[in-house]
Design an enzyme around this catalytic site. Structure first.
Site: not given
Ligand code: AMP
Length: 394
Positions: A88, A236
């Protein structure tokens, strides 16, 4: 054929070993606290789970021990059984629009793009280099988180700022979670038996992003130049007015990166609730009538609904909405609240089916104008599939 999917972080290395003949997971696990005190690993295979504290000075140690353990535990008989390794990779900027065979050039690009993903790209390189040293001849593929979003047109990816910022510095929307959105798009197309679909993929976990997908291609996505943009998340903020940043800098005597840190780590569900970034905690508190938890939950839902509304228009209607990742797969109340707000679009869900958790299920009713699915994401499998497909096309 056996493939290992790797997700290397700055102090961790997660792996899944697949038998790609039937796409089953043979073993999976994680090496943690690499280069720190208290390093350890966990390996799961069959019904066994092995956990051990062990000194891991580097990612190379983690890879070496992983391969030794796979043999010791008789999960594989020899290293030759590993046909490929898929990594990844986070940021491929606008150079990589699909997965690639890893070469020196790919590693140099990851390094060059590190200012776009300062935590992730260097860690991805560590993972690649560890395998290169320990298993030098193995076939390796890189699967970028940003690649799926490269089909966005300029109207979607450009910011309305001085054009030179884009031209000179690469300031544009890149988007993230691309491997997950691609997996969801493919799985939904298979479930519906149709490639030509207008789809909204909602990857809502601790990090969260939505993607508008047409005929399997990304048209727009909610994360932006960085994964801070878009919908509200666990810690966030998602989208805010950028003028807040210098204002708070002055009020709190902070510099820009300290305020950005607040937006990344102390905002979202955690920031509004002043309690937790975990949706389970927020929902429990909201049940008790806690006002901040209710506000956090409702704002979270609102930002998702706002994006779905705008993607509905962008796509010219929607055939299917998919929920995935921690909250999307498991949180029945959040799915219900989002879908209730979509009633004007003709979305109707079956509350009983919506109570299912963590498995693939259609939760919309037969008379719903838009099909709604829960699909558990599987980025590791997508990485392994890409590794096999590039191996076959060699
Ligand atoms: P992820 O980043 O995809 O691993 O998602 C992690 C997040 O999923 C956690 O922080 C929780 O907020 C959320 N989550 C996991 N299980 C549940 C659940 N049963 N109900 C609500 N939220 C959940």
């Amino acid at each position: 054929m056996k493939i290992i999917s790797i997700n290397a972080g700055s102090s961790s290395l997660k792996f899944s070993l697949f038998n790609m003949d039937d796409e089953s997971v043979i073993a999976s696990g994680v090496f943690e606290r690499i280069g720190m005190e208290g390093s350890c690993y966990t390996i799961k295979y069959l019904d066994e789970k092995i956990e051990q504290q062990i000194e891991l000075v580097s990612h190379k140690d983690a890879v070496r021990i992983l391969l030794e353990k796979l043999i010791d535990l008789k999960i594989i008989n020899s290293l030759e059984e590993i046909n490929g390794v898929g990594h990844r990779l986070v940021h491929g900027k606008d150079k990589y629009s699909s997965s690639v065979v890893i070469t020196d050039e790919v590693i140099a690009d990851l390094d060059q793009f590190k200012e776009f993903a300062p935590l992730h790209n260097p860690a991805n390189i560590l993972g690649i280099e560890a395998f290169r040293e320990v298993l030098p001849d193995v076939f390796m593929v890189g699967v970028f988180d940003t690649a799926f979003h490269q089909t966005m047109d300029p109207v979607s990816y450009i910011y309305p700022v001085p054009y030179s910022w884009y031209q000179d510095y690469g300031v544009r929307k890149y988007g993230f979670h691309g491997t997950s959105h691609r997996y969801i798009a493919k799985t939904a197309a298979k479930l519906l038996g149709k490639e030509n679909l207008r789809m909204i993929s909602c990857h809502i976990g601790n990090g969260a992003s939505l993607a508008a997908i047409k005929d399997g291609k990304c048209i727009d996505t909610s994360m932006g130049f960085t994964p801070l943009a878009g919908v509200m998340m666990g810690t966030r903020s998602g989208d805010i007015d950028p003028s807040i940043i210098p204002y708070v800098m002055e009020k709190e005597g902070k510099n820009a990166s300290e305020v950005i840190d607040d937006l990344n780590k102390r905002s979202g569900l955690l920031g509004l609730s002043e309690y937790s970034n975990d949706m389970r905690d927020i929902l429990a508190k909201a049940e008790e009538g806690d006002e901040k938890a209710i506000l956090a939950r409702d704002k979270y839902v609102r930002t998702i609904v706002n994006y779905i509304g705008s993607y509905y228009l962008l796509l010219g209607g929607v055939d299917v909405i998919c929920f995935t990742a921690g909250v999307g797969e498991n949180s029945c109340p959040i799915r219900r609240l989002v879908c209730e707000a979509l009633l004007p679009l003709g979305v109707k869900i079956d509350l009983e089916k919506n109570n299912d958790r963590g498995k693939t299920v259609k939760i919309s009713t037969e008379d719903s104008k838009i099909s709604v699915y829960v699909i558990p994401t599987d980025e590791e499998l997508m990485i392994a599939r890409d590794t096999v497909s590039l191996m076959k096309n060699r």
